[in-house]
Design a protein around this motif. Structure first.
Motif, PDB file in Angstrom:
ATOM      1  N   LYS A 109     -35.464   3.841 -90.551  1.00 41.16           N
ATOM      2  CA  LYS A 109     -34.678   3.203 -90.800  1.00 41.16           C
ATOM      3  C   LYS A 109     -33.726   4.588 -91.679  1.00 41.16           C
ATOM      4  N   THR A 110     -33.555   5.507 -92.044  1.00 46.98           N
ATOM      5  CA  THR A 110     -32.966   6.234 -93.018  1.00 46.98           C
ATOM      6  C   THR A 110     -32.698   7.777 -92.341  1.00 46.98           C
ATOM      7  N   SER A 111     -32.882   7.590 -91.383  1.00 55.35           N
ATOM      8  CA  SER A 111     -32.320   9.093 -90.793  1.00 55.35           C
ATOM      9  C   SER A 111     -33.448   9.167 -89.099  1.00 55.35           C
ATOM     10  N   PRO A 112     -32.141   8.968 -88.407  1.00 57.23           N
ATOM     11  CA  PRO A 112     -31.874   8.765 -86.817  1.00 57.23           C
ATOM     12  C   PRO A 112     -32.761  10.230 -86.520  1.00 57.23           C
ATOM     13  N   VAL A 113     -31.861  11.257 -86.967  1.00 53.80           N
ATOM     14  CA  VAL A 113     -31.977  12.330 -86.678  1.00 53.80           C
ATOM     15  C   VAL A 113     -33.330  12.926 -86.936  1.00 53.80           C
ATOM     16  N   LEU A 114     -34.020  12.485 -88.073  1.00 54.68           N
ATOM     17  CA  LEU A 114     -34.797  13.087 -88.634  1.00 54.68           C
ATOM     18  C   LEU A 114     -35.908  12.255 -87.396  1.00 54.68           C
ATOM     19  N   TYR A 115     -35.154  11.259 -87.410  1.00 55.61           N
ATOM     20  CA  TYR A 115     -36.964   9.861 -86.464  1.00 55.61           C
ATOM     21  C   TYR A 115     -37.035  11.040 -85.144  1.00 55.61           C
ATOM     22  N   GLN A 116     -35.633  11.369 -84.626  1.00 56.93           N
ATOM     23  CA  GLN A 116     -35.652  11.997 -83.361  1.00 56.93           C
ATOM     24  C   GLN A 116     -36.503  13.313 -83.230  1.00 56.93           C
ATOM     25  N   ALA A 117     -36.500  13.564 -83.646  1.00 50.62           N
ATOM     26  CA  ALA A 117     -36.880  15.030 -84.157  1.00 50.62           C
ATOM     27  C   ALA A 117     -38.560  14.771 -84.651  1.00 50.62           C
ATOM     28  N   LEU A 118     -39.317  13.930 -85.570  1.00 54.09           N
ATOM     29  CA  LEU A 118     -40.503  13.991 -85.329  1.00 54.09           C
ATOM     30  C   LEU A 118     -41.224  12.511 -84.861  1.00 54.09           C
ATOM     31  N   GLY A 119     -40.237  11.919 -84.666  1.00 50.65           N
ATOM     32  CA  GLY A 119     -39.934  10.178 -84.012  1.00 50.65           C
ATOM     33  C   GLY A 119     -42.062  10.250 -83.595  1.00 50.65           C
ATOM     34  N   ILE A 120     -41.699  11.550 -82.599  1.00 44.78           N
ATOM     35  CA  ILE A 120     -42.781  10.761 -81.283  1.00 44.78           C
ATOM     36  C   ILE A 120     -44.700  11.881 -81.733  1.00 44.78           C
ATOM     37  N   PHE A 121     -44.105  12.594 -82.679  1.00 47.54           N
ATOM     38  CA  PHE A 121     -45.388  13.277 -83.379  1.00 47.54           C
ATOM     39  C   PHE A 121     -46.435  12.580 -84.385  1.00 47.54           C
ATOM     40  N   LEU A 122     -45.198  11.473 -84.704  1.00 47.44           N
ATOM     41  CA  LEU A 122     -46.019  10.797 -86.190  1.00 47.44           C
ATOM     42  C   LEU A 122     -47.185  10.255 -85.721  1.00 47.44           C
ATOM     43  N   PRO A 123     -47.430   9.021 -84.532  1.00 52.09           N
ATOM     44  CA  PRO A 123     -48.533   8.336 -84.458  1.00 52.09           C
ATOM     45  C   PRO A 123     -49.313   9.401 -84.404  1.00 52.09           C
ATOM     46  N   LEU A 124     -49.586  10.590 -83.784  1.00 50.13           N
ATOM     47  CA  LEU A 124     -50.112  11.705 -83.025  1.00 50.13           C
ATOM     48  C   LEU A 124     -51.195  11.923 -84.539  1.00 50.13           C
ATOM     49  N   ILE A 125     -50.370  11.864 -85.417  1.00 48.76           N
ATOM     50  CA  ILE A 125     -51.253  12.500 -87.079  1.00 48.76           C
ATOM     51  C   ILE A 125     -52.079  11.437 -87.229  1.00 48.76           C
TER      52      ILE A 125
END
Lengths: 242, 194
Positions: B95-111
């Motif tokens: 919601k807050t940072s689409p740029v950050l989400y693009q960078a981290l998004g795919i890694f978060l569920p793996l964590i």
């Protein structure tokens, strides 16, 4: 993380044991005696078991569950203990997931599976602490960490959540046994190189100079790397022989 | 106090490096280190989640589990807290940072299934750390994780160009490389006692 074999055509009327266990009678008939074929398809179940032991071995073939595999395998016995603890959790959680699979909404599936797995991990943790305290002390942190072993969650989600109870148990047993064997093998290699013994039995007598590196963390990585390379080499040799 | 915190940080980052000495988080360490970009992305995602998760689980342990004598529920509670935290972080970042989400998004569920996160939470309880110590430990541990991750990614990018014996191609050479990296990190032992 899905490594499923395409399943053959299953007649729509086929009723499995877990359908029977779920208590839903089909077309008004009592649940247990409507199966048009035996609930146990032994060949299918055998296949589920064998696939997990070798062809899709978590540690050697898929590089999953490596944290416990590398951390506790300083000796063959430690590897076996860790493997058996994981096997117990896998069988219990996969069968529970399979039994209640029809009642879990898809959107909260993963958290539900994690709670089920964490429950059995706690059971194993307390059990080992009470009845095998030494084992509990050796494995330490890695017993609660069975919860985040990707193999356990992976099999629960990719296999048990869609299969009948007997098949889920066969798969969990197969993958668990495969994991245990991999840990015993890695533990045996490290123990042999590091101390010159296997399962605590000295093979070379006192003449063997212990190669301590293999008992230390770097040795775990290197030993597994060498084992994988050896496996690839042998496979290439046998392919050429044919 | 500052000295003690520095000691904790040094120990968690270098001497008892999470991946190379404690074997926590080996799956992402080997799985996501093929490219430098993804290694850096994963390291920051871990830094973020590990710091938040260890603080929250520390609070849960002190304010809920201990006062109500529920310590036997620790594994279940912690993994649930971590799983929901990862979901929450994912939603907030989206919601807050689409740029950050693009960078981290795919890694978060793996964590969620990264054992380093649960490992930190459990180690903090085992060592009976206070709040500041917990925070330092978590930040240093994830920095150590990131360091190992970036080092391995750099080595693997060079390995991709090297002539590797056929039997060692694929995962075998990566494991041996990680072993040698771990050997190098053993040089730090003795720097901090205990």
């Amino acid at each position: 993380m899905q490594h499923e074999r395409p399943t053959g055509p299953v007649p729509a009327s086929a009723l499995t044991l877990s359908d029977a266990l779920s208590g839903e009678a089909v077309a008004g008939r009592p649940a247990l005696d409507v199966a048009p074929r035996p609930a146990f398809n032994l060949r299918e179940i055998g296949d589920d078991f064998v696939r997990g032991v070798w062809r899709e071995n978590g540690v050697f073939k898929q590089m999953l569950g490596l944290c416990p595999a590398l951390a506790v395998t300083t000796t063959a016995v430690n590897g076996m203990a860790m493997g058996l603890a994981t096997l117990a959790v896998m069988v219990a959680s996969s069968s529970s997931v399979s039994i209640i699979r029809n009642w879990i909404p898809g959107s909260v599936r993963i958290p539900s599976f994690i709670v089920i797995i964490a429950t059995f991990v706690t059971v194993v943790d307390l059990f080992l602490n009470a009845f095998a305290h030494d084992v509990h002390k050796t494995l330490g942190l890695f017993i609660p960490l069975i919860v985040v072993n990707c193999i356990v969650l992976g099999r629960a989600d990719a296999f048990a959540a869609r299969r009948s109870l007997p098949r889920a148990i066969a798969d969990a047993l197969g993958v668990g046994v495969g994991f245990t064997l991999a840990l015993i093998a890695l533990g045996a290699v490290r123990e042999l190189l590091g101390m010159g013994s296997v399962f605590g039995i000295s093979l070379f007598g006192d003449a063997y100079p212990p190669f301590l590196l293999f008992l230390l963390p770097p040795g775990a990585f290197i030993a597994l790397g060498l084992m994988l390379a050896g496996g690839t080499y042998l496979a290439a040799l046998s392919a050429r022989g044919n | 106090m500052a000295g003690e915190l520095a000691l904790i940080a040094l120990s968690a980052m270098l001497v008892n490096n999470f991946v190379l000495a404690r074997f926590l988080g080996v799956c992402p360490f080997l799985g996501v280190s093929r490219k430098m970009d993804s290694a850096i992305g994963m390291s920051f995602a871990v830094l973020f989640v590990m710091t938040v998760a260890s603080v929250v689980t520390w609070l849960v342990q002190r304010l809920v589990l201990v006062p109500f004598n529920l310590e036997y529920l620790r594994t279940i509670t912690f993994i649930l807290v971590i799983a929901s935290l990862v979901q929450l972080v994912e939603m907030v970042v989206q919601k807050t940072s689409p740029v950050l989400y693009q960078a981290l998004g795919i890694f978060l569920p793996l964590i969620t299934t990264n054992c380093a996160i649960l490992g930190v939470a459990l180690l903090v309880v085992q060592k009976d750390y206070g709040f500041l110590q917990t925070l330092t430990f978590a930040v240093a541990a994830s920095a150590g994780f990131g360091l190992a991750m970036v080092l391995l990614a750099g080595l693997r990018e060079s390995l991709a160009l090297a002539a590797i014996p056929r039997a060692f191609q694929g995962n075998a050479i990566v494991l041996v490389t990680a072993g040698i990296l771990s050997l190098a990190f053993m040089g730090f032992s003795g720097l901090v006692r205990g």
